[in-house]
Design an enzyme around this catalytic site. Structure first.
Site, mmCIF file in Angstrom:
data_model
loop_
_atom_site.group_PDB
_atom_site.id
_atom_site.type_symbol
_atom_site.label_atom_id
_atom_site.label_comp_id
_atom_site.label_asym_id
_atom_site.label_seq_id
_atom_site.Cartn_x
_atom_site.Cartn_y
_atom_site.Cartn_z
ATOM 1 N NE ARG A 13 -3.359 -0.585 2.774
ATOM 2 C CZ ARG A 13 -3.508 -0.050 4.112
ATOM 3 N NH1 ARG A 13 -2.815 -0.887 5.156
ATOM 4 N NH2 ARG A 13 -4.095 0.980 4.368
ATOM 5 C CG ASP A 70 0.866 -27.346 7.309
ATOM 6 O OD1 ASP A 70 1.873 -27.179 8.035
ATOM 7 O OD2 ASP A 70 -0.256 -27.882 8.272
ATOM 8 C CG HIS A 71 5.814 -23.330 7.766
ATOM 9 N ND1 HIS A 71 4.822 -22.988 8.737
ATOM 10 C CD2 HIS A 71 6.938 -23.632 8.711
ATOM 11 C CE1 HIS A 71 5.340 -23.267 9.907
ATOM 12 N NE2 HIS A 71 6.682 -23.387 9.819
ATOM 13 C CD GLU A 94 6.265 -22.259 18.309
ATOM 14 O OE1 GLU A 94 6.874 -21.552 17.421
ATOM 15 O OE2 GLU A 94 5.040 -22.104 18.570
ATOM 16 C CG ASP A 115 -0.650 -20.355 15.768
ATOM 17 O OD1 ASP A 115 -0.658 -19.797 14.640
ATOM 18 O OD2 ASP A 115 0.554 -20.489 16.307
ATOM 19 C CG HIS A 136 1.869 -26.562 11.752
ATOM 20 N ND1 HIS A 136 2.008 -25.999 10.323
ATOM 21 C CD2 HIS A 136 2.060 -25.151 12.306
ATOM 22 C CE1 HIS A 136 1.761 -24.818 10.206
ATOM 23 N NE2 HIS A 136 2.013 -24.254 11.451
ATOM 24 C CE LYS A 164 3.166 -19.285 19.418
ATOM 25 N NZ LYS A 164 4.056 -19.494 18.425
ATOM 26 C CE LYS A 174 12.829 -24.136 16.057
ATOM 27 N NZ LYS A 174 11.489 -23.830 15.829
HETATM 28 C C1 BG6 Z 1 3.237 -20.937 12.446
HETATM 29 C C2 BG6 Z 1 2.501 -20.589 13.617
HETATM 30 O O1 BG6 Z 1 2.421 -21.288 11.567
HETATM 31 O O2 BG6 Z 1 4.265 -21.818 13.074
HETATM 32 C C3 BG6 Z 1 3.555 -19.866 14.961
HETATM 33 O O3 BG6 Z 1 1.699 -19.323 13.197
HETATM 34 C C4 BG6 Z 1 4.552 -20.977 15.219
HETATM 35 O O4 BG6 Z 1 2.689 -19.415 15.830
HETATM 36 C C5 BG6 Z 1 5.149 -21.457 13.708
HETATM 37 O O5 BG6 Z 1 5.669 -20.299 15.867
HETATM 38 C C6 BG6 Z 1 6.212 -22.639 14.095
HETATM 39 O O6 BG6 Z 1 6.896 -22.641 12.965
HETATM 40 P P1 BG6 Z 1 8.308 -23.437 13.132
HETATM 41 O O7 BG6 Z 1 8.614 -23.717 11.511
HETATM 42 O O8 BG6 Z 1 9.008 -22.480 13.679
HETATM 43 O O9 BG6 Z 1 8.069 -24.865 13.935
#
Ligand code: BG6
Length: 502
Positions: free
Chosen positions: A49, A183-184, A222, A241, A246, A346, A351
């Protein structure tokens, strides 16, 4: 290595000035470029924007220094890459923005001399996903069914109803095969490796069932808190989330049936089968199978860290959960009555994302009782991150007289074995979108079934906000009630304290 893509690509990023573009998308595109995994003819168009092209490029270059797995960009290489980076400035609800975009795309294609793949990546707040899809549709930019693709970041809706509404809005301009729901976790090497591990080896599949597996634990822990995302997180919570997407995807990778082929629909059908087999959760007694938590203040690496309610953008009386533990069952032949314990939180101690397959004890132990004091049934530990790798824990005879047993490990360490740092999930995912492969993306029915699974729990928790929050300290492994969830079944969490080669 995958051969380089030959069809030119034009990647348009809506929300170009945002965090995701700087942290993930631009570093991923730049790393693909360095690895010669981008087509030789490409253009990256940011849509924002405000701003101008020069400052956009500089901002992205700084982003690389901070977030790319390779650190700061080499100035010459960056200059080469940056000449293919441009910006369109405009409002997302203004048809003129899409006209300008159309002109840039056309110009680029003319200079390439070939039809390009057109990727539209929506890295904006979710409430304008539908608006942008409509804008692309109205301007004709979505019309090429083969080459135009839209990528939607999560969250895809916030419940079943809103995800269906968003889907219907997308379908006004795009066909399902053009829609890539991210979904990464599916882009992570270690997650994809689960399929190789299960289906390229003869050893494991015969014991991968209710006859030999006692239970499965999936932990996505995490150590960070909500950081600067308090505003978003307040509307989400851990169930939306992490679990709806995931965690369920990880469960699918563990539980799915063998594939006939790597065809995108074959993979996705098998995953949907798993989700459909999940025994429905009830909203009457969620404490029978679920635990929610919220972190309070605590100590992390010797430093005081605030509780969730003290984080920026968070209501000081918030009842949003930052931790979920769940017991699920799959009603099918392979997994009947094998519990799948899922937990995510969290501000946990470390981690650590890890899948543990705990096998049943042997049918008869003929060793003397004192020889087996530390006896543990076999465990297979799949470390998703960090310390990527796989460990098999088994019993061995201790050296010396007599027959004393100890638990020992065999390990596979990703980084040591392949001598390369794993590429980032977003590199894989962007490459797949550019090449038009939907295998690693969520299909509409998958998204719907996943919402369907968590919806009763969402509703139950919403109607009865917790009055015990905060109930775990930052830097711990979560609320005690989560330990009780397993203790009631005579089990305990495998708290991940080891690395594959230990
Ligand atoms: C995201 C969530 O999809 O995945 C975050 O929205 C989370 O809250 C993150 O921290 C975790 O991803 P990764 O790849 O760091 O495990």
């Amino acid at each position: 290595m995958t051969p380089p893509l030959t069809q030119p690509a034009i990647v348009t990023i809506f929300g170009a000035a945002g965090d995701l573009t700087k942290r993930k998308l631009m570093p991923a595109l730049y790393n693909l470029f360095l690895d010669k995994q981008l087509p030789s003819k490409f253009l990256v168009i940011g849509v924002s924007r405000q701003g101008d092209e020069e400052s956009f490029r500089t901002y992205m270059q700084h982003g690389l220094a901070e977030f790319s797995r390779r650190g700061a960009a080499d100035p010459e290489k960056w200059a080469e890459f940056a000449q293919n980076v441009t910006l369109v400035v405009g409002e997302y609800n203004d048809p003129e923005t899409y006209n300008q975009l159309g002109v840039k795309i056309k110009e680029a294609e003319t200079s390439f001399g070939f039809k390009a793949a057109h990727v539209f990546y929506l890295s904006t707040p979710p409430m304008i996903f539908g608006l942008i899809a409509d804008g692309l549709g109205a301007s004709g930019l979505a019309a090429d069914r083969e080459n135009a693709r839209i990528v939607i970041e999560k969250p895809f809706g916030r419940d079943l109803e809103s995800s269906e509404a968003l889907n219907n809005q997308l379908l006004r301009s795009f066909e399902e095969k053009q829609i890539y729901r991210i979904d990464h976790y599916l882009g992570k090497e270690t997650v994809q490796n689960i399929l190789a591990f299960r289906f390229a080896n003869a050893l494991f599949e015969p014991v991968w069932n209710r006859r030999y597996v006692d239970h499965v634990q999936i932990t996505v822990g995490e150590d960070v808190g909500v950081e600067k995302r308090g505003g978003y997180y307040e509307t989400s919570g851990a169930l939306r989330d992490m679990v709806q997407n995931h965690m369920l995807q990880l469960m699918c990778m563990v539980a799915m049936e063998p594939l006939v082929s790597f065809d995108a629909d074959e993979v996705r059908n098998k995953k949907v089968d798993v989700l459909k087999a999940v025994r429905p959760l009830t909203n009457a007694n969620p404490h029978d199978y679920a635990v929610r938590g919220q972190y309070g203040p605590g100590v992390k690496d010797g430093q005081f860290v605030p509780g969730y309610r003290q984080e920026p953008g968070v209501d000081p009386l918030s009842t949003t959960e930052t931790y979920v533990a769940l017991r699920l069952y799959l009603d099918n032949w392979r997994w009947q009555d094998v519990p799948f314990y899922l937990r995510t939180g969290k501000r946990m101690m470390r981690k650590m994302s890890q899948i543990v397959i705990v096998f049943r004890p042997v049918p008869h132990l003929m060793f003397a009782a004192d020889a087996t004091e530390s006896f543990e049934p076999n465990r297979l530990v799949i470390n998703i991150q960090p310390d990527e790798g796989i460990i098999l824990k088994f019993q061995a005879k201790e050296p010396g007289t007599g027959m004393n047993l100890s638990t020992v490990s065999m390990g596979f360490d990703y980084n040591k074995t392949f001598q390369a740092s794993s590429r980032e999930a977003y590199e894989t995912l962007l490459q797949e979108v550019i090449s038009g492969d939907t295998t690693l993306f969520m299909r509409d029915d998958q998204e719907r079934v996943a919402w369907n699974i968590v919806e009763p729990l969402l509703k139950a928790w919403q109607s009865r906000p917790s009055n015990t929050f905060p109930n775990y300290s930052a830097g711990s492994w979560g609320p005690e009630a989560a330990d009780m969830l397993l203790a009631r079944d005579g089990r305990s969490w495998a708290n991940p304290m080891y690395i594959p080669h230990a």
